[in-house]
Design an enzyme around this catalytic site. Structure first.
Site, PDB file in Angstrom:
ATOM      1  N   ASP A   1       0.839  -1.181   0.000  1.00 13.23           N
ATOM      2  CA  ASP A   1       0.000   0.000   0.000  1.00 13.23           C
ATOM      3  C   ASP A   1       0.881   1.240   0.000  1.00 13.23           C
ATOM      4  OD1 ASP A   1      -2.355  -1.353   0.047  1.00 13.23           O
ATOM      5  OD2 ASP A   1      -2.282  -1.635   2.194  1.00 13.23           O
TER       6      ASP A   1
ATOM      7  N   GLY B   1       7.166  27.638  22.111  1.00 14.32           N
ATOM      8  CA  GLY B   1       7.762  28.965  22.010  1.00 14.32           C
ATOM      9  C   GLY B   1       7.413  29.841  23.193  1.00 14.32           C
ATOM     10  N   ASP B   2       6.530  29.377  24.075  1.00 14.74           N
ATOM     11  CA  ASP B   2       6.157  30.164  25.259  1.00 14.74           C
ATOM     12  C   ASP B   2       7.356  30.341  26.184  1.00 14.74           C
ATOM     13  OD1 ASP B   2       3.498  30.517  24.590  1.00 14.74           O
ATOM     14  OD2 ASP B   2       2.923  28.583  25.401  1.00 14.74           O
TER      15      ASP B   2
ATOM     16  N   ASN C   1       8.073  26.602  11.209  1.00 14.28           N
ATOM     17  CA  ASN C   1       9.288  26.266  11.957  1.00 14.28           C
ATOM     18  C   ASN C   1       9.274  24.840  12.498  1.00 14.28           C
ATOM     19  OD1 ASN C   1       7.160  27.146  13.633  1.00 14.28           O
ATOM     20  ND2 ASN C   1       8.540  27.426  15.330  1.00 14.28           N
TER      21      ASN C   1
ATOM     22  N   ASN D   1       0.543 -22.424   6.417  1.00 15.53           N
ATOM     23  CA  ASN D   1       1.583 -22.647   5.404  1.00 15.53           C
ATOM     24  C   ASN D   1       2.394 -23.898   5.724  1.00 15.53           C
ATOM     25  OD1 ASN D   1       0.877 -20.306   4.100  1.00 15.53           O
ATOM     26  ND2 ASN D   1       2.503 -19.087   4.999  1.00 15.53           N
TER      27      ASN D   1
ATOM     28  N   ASN E   1      -6.201 -21.773   0.735  1.00 13.22           N
ATOM     29  CA  ASN E   1      -5.447 -20.541   0.465  1.00 13.22           C
ATOM     30  C   ASN E   1      -6.349 -19.317   0.563  1.00 13.22           C
ATOM     31  OD1 ASN E   1      -3.085 -19.042  -0.500  1.00 13.22           O
ATOM     32  ND2 ASN E   1      -4.327 -18.716  -2.327  1.00 13.22           N
TER      33      ASN E   1
END
Length: 911
Positions: free
Chosen positions: A291, A530-531, A605, A668, A698
């Site tokens: 995917d 950023g405070d 940023n 399998n 299968n």
């Protein structure tokens, strides 16, 4: 207006940017002639009542042609182009041809059945192909919806002289577009005006160096990222003409092609061997799937406290009282600064309601002004912005220089001053650039130690209450002073402090609970913001992030040695006043420690850290286009709590893959050993399980098992365990124990039935009718071993309750019912195709009971002691390098050392 009235056509405009041609632009008459030719105005933009259809007919619409979805028939063909399926189909066709030939030459009165096996194999192949095609078709539809939603974004334009936010699909040639940091340009344009506008055009041209826009390079290319500055641009190309590379990529991939290429007895024997071999390969090889801190808070900011003009207000109700305490002069300067030193604007939001759009801090300040009945657009129209230094994380402030006008009601100029500098931003940074402050009368005073202490006390008080503190300042300058100001470096010195405001941004509902869930799940949450430090610590405490670890500022952390940083990083909980460099340093150090790092962000940023992280989460609403492009997951609701869901789903998907692998590998191993062994030991070299029977197995283990085991809904139980180590194998020890144990049990059971079954069931295998009953019994037993083992594989740990929450997964129940019904139909009515015969009820009972033994065998395997297994093999869970107890101990040592330093300082200076 007719399309013929435009003075330029698409080809003429495209020649300007492909490649960039400054001489041609000058030949056309420059940007002003471009504006005239496109019948637009740089200040007014296009009119809302203009006939856009004629403009779009002439220049095109800003919608890339949709990629034609691959047809269902194409997906069928694509699914069939698998080497094993092709080989199996060829063998089936040969078998079919031989069978028909044999039937035609059959002179006896026996029924013609030679065509059965070949037809059955082709039908089985068709079922597998159709199932895969349907699955891929549904996935493509979902991806198309997601991509359409991702591509539809809003951009800022000037329409009717006002800033508006519209869908990128509604942009027209001639529109005046407003660019800001973080924007990804969706069209081609010509630069008109702006301040320090810089673009990264690497995605369009391959040049990695950011380019400053202006007279030397006025061309804005589609796909460019705005890294700095602001600007206005006239759009000259939309649709496919604005980005031929992007358009050319939207072609369907070349169709893969595949092609195909006496005596009867020899050929028939070879065909039987090929069919058997290919079938075993199909069963043995699994299919590969291929995917293709605004996060914590509500981002609804409000000014709730302020100290402006040396007068305070402590809540929203006192704002009007504050206005009455100060003189008109200082009031005008404060409100004027808020309105002009801002890029936010008022427009209708996605709900159709009028609101401010842009930086949430600026929106809060404009709302503050709106409470006084002020019209921000009217104030802006009175002044001309001559220089703008947009907010940047490095300087944590925004600066605007305006030309003063004596006619303005909002203008109180100093003598000889012709320009005014307005600055707003992080309190400690802007305040450090102040030398004076303004009082309630508008008078300026020297910023002495007492005044500094007072301001800093207010900043600390606001920050301790989790308020974001913004300092506002200004300075009036003369023309000669203005001419000395640099275009790159903002003038944030010798300022007059207007005051401080405290902006509240409440935590999102459920954030505290989410942080607790993360910690329970073994995920460390670190806050990088950023405070300022005090605000960050207060928000961190409220959210449950900051407890006993380290809180430090970005510059302080950045200046430490590499070894010191490494010692801090395991205990780091809050990093305040951070820069993009700080974020990338933290992510790099965590990854060096072999941590799996997820980063959330919304700004330009944040881009480097989002890209560097193992998983980057960007905000779908508040996030810039740069942040979205750098991330791997976009949160459409901007909600921190959504990351918990992502973690829950991530673990659920990982577990689902493991459950499927555990089941598939068991089948399998068992199917291959049984088929090979029975074929080798058989007198006629035929497997006890026919090719068509194995194809049914299968189908069970591939498509149906994937549906059953991979659709388990996430549960809270997934978040009550530690994370899996990055180096952990997809198939762990406990899974191998179950795979090998169940495979041994299934092989042993089948071989015992194969050689002892005739005696157990009193069947004579020399009799053709009883022989087919016997082979049907083995086939039925083998299938029911898988059915019950599928239930067993719902757990991949040592938990004995494999039925937990089974009724919450309707898909699992439906698939199991489908498999059982399919098996009943195959056994009772599919005799010719599948080589089976209908069984008596007691045979059904015995085979189901034998199959159900997979469950008690699973219990025995889980109870098998693990004491002999080394811990590094048995234990795949990550454990933090620094425990909670160690963090508490180190914090206590840190506190004692700090107190000793204080006592030492007191002894040295007793006065």
């Amino acid at each position: 207006m007719s399309s013929e009235s435009f003075k330029f056509d698409i080809e003429q405009l495209q020649k300007l940017v492909d490649p960039k041609n400054l001489e041609l632009l000058q030949e056309y008459g420059g940007s002003e002639k471009i504006l005239d030719g496109l019948e637009t105005n740089r200040d007014h933009g296009l009119s809302s009542d203009e006939n856009k259809e004629k403009r779009q007919k002439h220049f095109g619409k800003n919608v890339l042609p949709k990629v034609d979805q691959r047809s269902f028939l194409f997906l069928v063909w694509d699914a069939f182009c698998d080497k094993t399926l092709i080989l199996l189909s060829i063998a089936a066709l040969v078998s079919l041809a031989l069978g028909i030939s044999e039937d035609l030459s059959n002179e006896a009165d026996e029924p013609d059945l030679g065509w059965i096996e070949g037809t059955a194999i082709l039908v089985a192949v068709a079922v597998v192909v159709l199932t895969n095609a349907i699955n891929n078709y549904q996935k493509e539809k979902q991806f198309r919806k997601l991509n359409e939603k991702k591509e539809d974004r809003n951009i800022k334009l000037i329409r009717d002289g006002k800033e508006k936010q519209i869908s990128v699909f509604d942009v027209n040639v001639g529109d005046i577009m407003v660019l800001e940091p973080g924007d990804i340009v969706a069209v081609d344009g010509i630069y008109l005006s702006g301040h320090n506008l810089t673009c990264d055009e690497s995605s369009a041209t391959g040049e990695s160096k950011a380019i400053k826009k202006g007279d030397k390079d006025p061309f804005i290319l589609s796909g460019a990222k705005v890294t700095e500055g602001v600007g206005r641009v006239v759009v000259i190309a939309v649709d496919t003409t604005s980005n031929e590379v992007k358009s050319s990529c939207r072609t369907n991939s070349e169709i893969r092609r595949c092609c195909c290429t006496t005596y009867v007895d020899i050929l028939e024997a070879m065909t039987a061997i090929i069919v058997q071999t290919i079938t075993i390969i199909v069963v043995a090889v699994p299919e590969v799937c291929s995917d293709k801190t605004g996060t914590l808070t509500q981002n609804k900011m409000t000014v709730v406290k302020g100290f402006l003009g040396q007068e305070k207000f402590e809540n929203n109700n006192e704002i009007q009282q504050w206005k009455n305490k100060i003189k008109q002069k200082i009031y005008n300067i404060i409100t004027q600064g808020i309105c002009v030193n801002s890029t936010a604007f008022e427009d209708k939001d996605e709900k159709g309601q009028l609101s401010f759009i842009g930086s949430k801090t600026e929106c809060a300040l404009l709302e503050f002004c709106k409470e006084f009945g002020l019209d921000y657009s009217e104030i802006r129209s009175q002044f001309k912005n001559v220089k703008v230094y947009p907010f940047a994380s490095e300087r944590k402030s925004m600066t605007t220089i305006i030309k003063l006008s004596s006619s303005s009601t909002h203008n109180q100029t100093s003598e000889q001053a012709e320009y005014r500098i307005y600055v707003k931003g992080a309190s400690e940074i802007v305040f450090d650039g102040c030398t004076h402050y303004a009082d309630a009368e508008g008078q300026e005073h020297q910023l002495d130690d007492k005044a500094k202490q007072n301001f800093r006390g207010i900043i600390s008080d606001y920050a301790a209450n989790a308020l974001r503190t913004i300092c506002m300042a200004y300075r009036d300058i003369t023309k000669s002073e203005f001419q000395q100001i640099s275009d790159e470096k903002a003038p944030i010195n010798d300022l007059v402090c207007l005051g401080i405001v405290g902006i509240e941004d409440p935590l999102r509902p459920g954030v505290t609970e989410s942080v607790k869930i993360f910690k329970k799940a073994g995920v460390s949450v670190r806050m990088i913001t950023g405070d300022n430090l005090e605000t960050a610590k207060a928000i961190g405490k409220n959210a449950g992030i900051y407890k006993n670890g380290v809180a430090i500022t970005g510059p302080e952390f950045r200046n430490k040695s590499k070894e010191e940083q490494r010692s801090i990083i395991p205990r780091l909980e809050v990093l305040a006043r951070s820069s993009p460099t700080d974020k990338t340093i933290v992510v790099s150090l965590l990854k060096e420690n072999d941590e799996i790092v997820a980063v959330t962000g919304d700004g330009t940023n944040d881009g480097p850290a989002l890209k560097l992280a193992d998983v980057g989460f960007s905000m779908g609403i508040a996030g810039t286009e740069v942040a979205k492009e750098a991330s791997s997951i976009i949160l459409m609701d901007d909600n921190f709590n959504s990351i918990v869901n992502a973690l829950r789903w991530g673990r659920a998907v990982n577990d689902s893959v493991r459950k499927f692998l555990q089941f598939q590998l068991t089948v399998n191993i068992a199917a291959v050993i049984i088929s090979f062994t029975s074929a080798v030991l058989s007198d006629d070299n035929e497997s006890i399980l026919t090719a068509v029977q194995l194809l049914w197995v299968n189908l069970i283990m591939d498509t149906l098992a994937a549906l059953a085991l991979a659709t388990e809904s996430p549960t809270d139980e997934l978040l009550s365990r530690l994370p899996t180590l990055k180096s952990a194998s997809l198939i762990n020890y406990r899974m191998w124990k179950m795979i090998i144990g169940q495979a041994i049990f299934q092989v042993a059971t089948s071989l015992i039935l194969l050689y002892m079954g005739p005696e157990i069931f009193h069947l004579n295998t020399d009799d053709p009718e009883e022989k087919i009953v016997f082979s049907t019994l083995i086939f039925n037993t083998f299938v029911f071993l898988q059915i019950f083992n599928e239930i067993n594989c719902r757990r991949i740990d040592d938990n004995l309750n494999v039925f937990a929450n089974i009724f919450n997964n309707y898909t699992f129940i439906i698939v199991q019912i489908f498999i059982i019904l399919g098996q009943v139909i195959i056994v009772q009515y599919g005799g010719i195709a599948f080589g089976t015969t209908n069984l008596a009820w007691y045979y059904w009972l015995v085979t189901v009971l034998i199959g159900s033994l997979s469950l008690p065998v699973g219990v025995i395997i889980r109870l098998f002691p693990n004491s002999c297994v080394p811990d590094h093999i048995l234990n795949e869970y990550y454990r933090p390098k620094v425990t909670k107890e160690k963090m508490l101990w180190e914090q206590a040592i840190h506190d004692v050392r700090a107190q000793l330093r204080v006592f030492g300082a007191i002894r040295k200076h007793p006065k």
